[in-house]
Scaffold this active site. Sequence first.
Site, PDB file in Angstrom:
ATOM      1  N   TYR A 238      38.747  46.160  50.607  1.00 58.27           N
ATOM      2  CA  TYR A 238      39.324  46.841  49.443  1.00 58.27           C
ATOM      3  C   TYR A 238      40.658  47.504  49.773  1.00 58.27           C
ATOM      4  O   TYR A 238      41.540  47.589  48.905  1.00 58.27           O
ATOM      5  CB  TYR A 238      38.319  47.833  48.847  1.00 58.27           C
ATOM      6  CG  TYR A 238      37.305  47.117  47.999  1.00 58.27           C
ATOM      7  CD1 TYR A 238      37.599  46.767  46.691  1.00 58.27           C
ATOM      8  CD2 TYR A 238      36.079  46.732  48.531  1.00 58.27           C
ATOM      9  CE1 TYR A 238      36.690  46.066  45.916  1.00 58.27           C
ATOM     10  CE2 TYR A 238      35.158  46.027  47.767  1.00 58.27           C
ATOM     11  CZ  TYR A 238      35.472  45.697  46.460  1.00 58.27           C
ATOM     12  OH  TYR A 238      34.570  44.990  45.699  1.00 58.27           O
TER      13      TYR A 238
ATOM     14  N   ILE B 136      40.338  44.720  37.932  1.00 59.04           N
ATOM     15  CA  ILE B 136      40.289  46.058  38.526  1.00 59.04           C
ATOM     16  C   ILE B 136      41.637  46.457  39.107  1.00 59.04           C
ATOM     17  O   ILE B 136      41.732  47.415  39.871  1.00 59.04           O
ATOM     18  CB  ILE B 136      39.189  46.139  39.610  1.00 59.04           C
ATOM     19  CG1 ILE B 136      39.430  45.134  40.739  1.00 59.04           C
ATOM     20  CG2 ILE B 136      37.810  45.909  38.990  1.00 59.04           C
ATOM     21  CD1 ILE B 136      38.441  45.258  41.906  1.00 59.04           C
TER      22      ILE B 136
ATOM     23  N   HIS C  62      34.887  46.720  34.766  1.00 61.00           N
ATOM     24  CA  HIS C  62      34.467  46.585  36.162  1.00 61.00           C
ATOM     25  C   HIS C  62      35.062  47.662  37.065  1.00 61.00           C
ATOM     26  O   HIS C  62      34.934  47.581  38.281  1.00 61.00           O
ATOM     27  CB  HIS C  62      34.822  45.193  36.696  1.00 61.00           C
ATOM     28  CG  HIS C  62      34.043  44.093  36.045  1.00 61.00           C
ATOM     29  ND1 HIS C  62      34.419  42.760  36.103  1.00 61.00           N
ATOM     30  CD2 HIS C  62      32.898  44.122  35.315  1.00 61.00           C
ATOM     31  CE1 HIS C  62      33.546  42.033  35.425  1.00 61.00           C
ATOM     32  NE2 HIS C  62      32.618  42.830  34.942  1.00 61.00           N
TER      33      HIS C  62
ATOM     34  N   CYS D 138      31.713  69.079  50.204  1.00 60.13           N
ATOM     35  CA  CYS D 138      31.064  67.761  50.139  1.00 60.13           C
ATOM     36  C   CYS D 138      31.375  66.926  51.386  1.00 60.13           C
ATOM     37  O   CYS D 138      30.604  66.916  52.322  1.00 60.13           O
ATOM     38  CB  CYS D 138      31.465  67.005  48.867  1.00 60.13           C
ATOM     39  SG  CYS D 138      30.585  65.435  48.693  1.00 60.13           S
TER      40      CYS D 138
ATOM     41  N   GLY E  59      42.772  34.258  30.254  1.00 58.55           N
ATOM     42  CA  GLY E  59      42.683  34.191  31.704  1.00 58.55           C
ATOM     43  C   GLY E  59      41.313  34.469  32.275  1.00 58.55           C
ATOM     44  O   GLY E  59      41.207  34.941  33.404  1.00 58.55           O
TER      45      GLY E  59
ATOM     46  N   ASN F 255      44.083  29.915  28.503  1.00 59.61           N
ATOM     47  CA  ASN F 255      43.663  29.719  29.887  1.00 59.61           C
ATOM     48  C   ASN F 255      44.365  28.492  30.464  1.00 59.61           C
ATOM     49  O   ASN F 255      44.870  27.640  29.727  1.00 59.61           O
ATOM     50  CB  ASN F 255      42.140  29.543  29.954  1.00 59.61           C
ATOM     51  CG  ASN F 255      41.560  29.982  31.282  1.00 59.61           C
ATOM     52  OD1 ASN F 255      42.194  30.706  32.051  1.00 59.61           O
ATOM     53  ND2 ASN F 255      40.349  29.549  31.574  1.00 59.61           N
TER      54      ASN F 255
ATOM     55  N   GLU G  58      42.842  26.158  31.993  1.00 53.99           N
ATOM     56  CA  GLU G  58      41.937  25.023  31.853  1.00 53.99           C
ATOM     57  C   GLU G  58      40.828  25.397  30.885  1.00 53.99           C
ATOM     58  O   GLU G  58      40.701  26.556  30.489  1.00 53.99           O
ATOM     59  CB  GLU G  58      41.351  24.643  33.220  1.00 53.99           C
ATOM     60  CG  GLU G  58      40.641  25.790  33.909  1.00 53.99           C
ATOM     61  CD  GLU G  58      40.318  25.488  35.359  1.00 53.99           C
ATOM     62  OE1 GLU G  58      40.762  24.429  35.849  1.00 53.99           O
ATOM     63  OE2 GLU G  58      39.613  26.293  35.974  1.00 53.99           O
TER      64      GLU G  58
ATOM     65  N   CYS H 247      49.212  32.130  30.878  1.00 59.54           N
ATOM     66  CA  CYS H 247      49.187  33.197  29.864  1.00 59.54           C
ATOM     67  C   CYS H 247      50.559  33.851  29.711  1.00 59.54           C
ATOM     68  O   CYS H 247      50.903  34.339  28.630  1.00 59.54           O
ATOM     69  CB  CYS H 247      48.144  34.248  30.230  1.00 59.54           C
ATOM     70  SG  CYS H 247      46.442  33.644  30.152  1.00 59.54           S
TER      71      CYS H 247
END
Length: 310
Positions: free
Chosen positions: A102, A142, A158, A212, A249, A275, A277, A293
């Site tokens: 990430y 995201i 998401h 914390c 997309g 899209n 495809e 797009c």
Amino acid sequence: MQPLQIAPCRLLYGLYRGLKSPASTGTRICPAMARPSSNMADFRKLFAKAKHIVIISGAGVSAESGVPTFRGAGGYWRKWQAQDLATPQAFARNPSLVWEFYHYRREVMLSKEPNPGHLAIAECEARLREQGRRVMVITQNIDELHRRAGTKNLLEIHGSLFKTRCTSCGIVAENYKSPICPALSGKGAPDPEAQDARIPVEKLPRCEEAGCGGLLRPHVVWFGENLDPAILEEVDKELTLCDLCLVVGTSSVVYPAAMFAPQVSARGVPVAEFNMETTPATNRFRFHFQGPCGTTLPEALAPHETGNVS
């Protein structure tokens, strides 16, 4: 922190409560309609009259900004595919490896910019707002490129690469640090020969809330996790009210988002797919526009010469 649970939505179908791929559902999208049209003039007539437009976006939009999709041939980070690392189990086993993945994605995104597709959507939303019309973007991405393009009405179902959630206290916070913690500086190279950093857990991103110090995780929905019920309630409302839907997309294979547009189409609302495809859902829709797009959306969403056509 309480685990995410599904909301009892009218449109959001109990079977598809978590982030799933088609292999894990064994499910086919409902039977096909007639072959979709690619007539832009016909689409533009509907667009001119629509009052409440929902745009569902997926990875294909951001791919045109050079964002890795981690799908298909070559869709690997080192020797891993996204579904190998984007799980609670992977994070529990090896939080260092997952954070490297990430961290790499965050750093990549800091060098990317919204493309003409993102910008066309944002400009359309702002223009239609002035006309008393509504555009809502529901994105599976995201990367925050819609937000950076200027989109205001946005549901990131998401999550976001640039938010974290504490595994101890549950606090969700924006985080744009680069690197997100000193131990990840220079780490995350995607090369298959790169060595895992094996960062001690105490050196990984930690919560800064007073008292914390818990381990942070990316605030994204991983495979096997449920989507935020509050967001799903908002999605349900938007899908129920919309009178035009665009699917841009997205491969239409990750549930529950793969069901959003077919459910809208099933109640007679025009759906247009943009899209590179065809997808498993293409024949459920009124329109299909094939191509980047960044090329098709600016044409589709451009202002009409006479404004809103009555």
